[in-house]
Design an enzyme around this catalytic site. Sequence first.
Site, PDB file in Angstrom:
ATOM      1  N   ASP A  11       1.010  -1.194   0.129  1.00 15.34           N
ATOM      2  CA  ASP A  11       0.128  -0.096  -0.161  1.00 15.34           C
ATOM      3  C   ASP A  11       0.818   1.192   0.010  1.00 15.34           C
ATOM      4  O   ASP A  11       0.507   2.227  -0.753  1.00 15.34           O
ATOM      5  CB  ASP A  11      -0.869   0.063   1.257  1.00 15.34           C
ATOM      6  CG  ASP A  11      -1.650   1.043   1.365  1.00 15.34           C
ATOM      7  OD1 ASP A  11      -2.420   1.376   0.564  1.00 15.34           O
ATOM      8  OD2 ASP A  11      -1.757   1.907   2.345  1.00 15.34           O
ATOM      9  N   GLU A  57      -2.115  -5.099  -3.670  1.00 18.41           N
ATOM     10  CA  GLU A  57      -0.927  -4.468  -2.989  1.00 18.41           C
ATOM     11  C   GLU A  57      -0.051  -5.377  -2.521  1.00 18.41           C
ATOM     12  O   GLU A  57       1.184  -4.901  -2.482  1.00 18.41           O
ATOM     13  CB  GLU A  57      -1.686  -3.505  -1.919  1.00 18.41           C
ATOM     14  CG  GLU A  57      -2.509  -2.307  -2.368  1.00 18.41           C
ATOM     15  CD  GLU A  57      -3.378  -1.547  -1.369  1.00 18.41           C
ATOM     16  OE1 GLU A  57      -3.921  -0.606  -1.626  1.00 18.41           O
ATOM     17  OE2 GLU A  57      -3.443  -2.356  -0.144  1.00 18.41           O
TER      18      GLU A  57
END
Length: 236
Positions: free
Chosen positions: A50, A122
Site C-alpha cells: 500500500d 497491493e
Amino acid sequence: MVRRKPNYDELLEKLEYQFQKPELLDEALTHVSAPKASGKSYQRLEFLGDRVLGLAIAETLYKTFPNAPEGELSRRLAELVRRESCAEIAIAWDVGPYLKLGAGEAHSGGRRNQTILADVCEAIIGAVFLDGGYEVAKALVERSFKALLETPRRPLRDPKSALQEWAQGRGLPPPTYTIAEQTGPDHAPKFRVMVKVKGTETEFGLGTSKRIAEQAAARSLLLREGIWTEDEHGTN
C-alpha cells in the site's frame, strides 16, 4: 506426499516479472483463511505494498502532470489507489485462480471479492518491492496502472470546483451563481440556477436543491465551452 509447487507462469507473464524468491509471491496470494496460513498470509505484504503503491503513483503523477496543482494531483492519487482501482488491476492480472483461500471463503466467492482482490494487488506490489527493489516495483505500477492514470473512471473534480479552477487559471473572477427560478411546494422545491463567468455566455442548471442546480449549471457551461467532453463527463 510431496506437495507440488504452484505454476505461476501465466501470472508472471502478466506481471512481466520473475521472482528471485518465489515464496514472496506465494505469500502475497495467501489469504488468512487458508489452511496453515498463520503468519504467512498476505496481510503484512499488503501493508507494505500500500505504501509502495502510494509513493510510486505520487512520483508518476508528479512527472506526468508537471503543471497540475497539488489539489488535482491529490485527487488523481486518491482515485488510483482506492479499493476499486486496485481490484481492477488484480482482475487484469487474473489473480483469482491463484488465490489460496479457506474453504468457506472460496465457497462464498472470495476469488471475486473486491476487498480481497485489492489487498492482493497491493501485496503483490509489496512482494515485488522486497524481491527486486523500489524501481522494479514502480515499473510494475506504471505498467499496470497506465490505462487508469490516462483515463480515470470517475470525474476528478465536481463541476463547480472544475469551473472555478478553470476561471482562476485564466485570471478571471470566480463564477457567480444566481437563482433564476424556484418552483414547486416547500417540501419538494425545484431550482433553476444561472451561472456566469466573465467573458462567457450565461448557462443554466436545474435541480431539486440549490447545490444540485449549481452543479448542473457549472457542468453545462464546462461542456459548452469544451472544457469537459460528453465522453468523459456524460453523467453526473
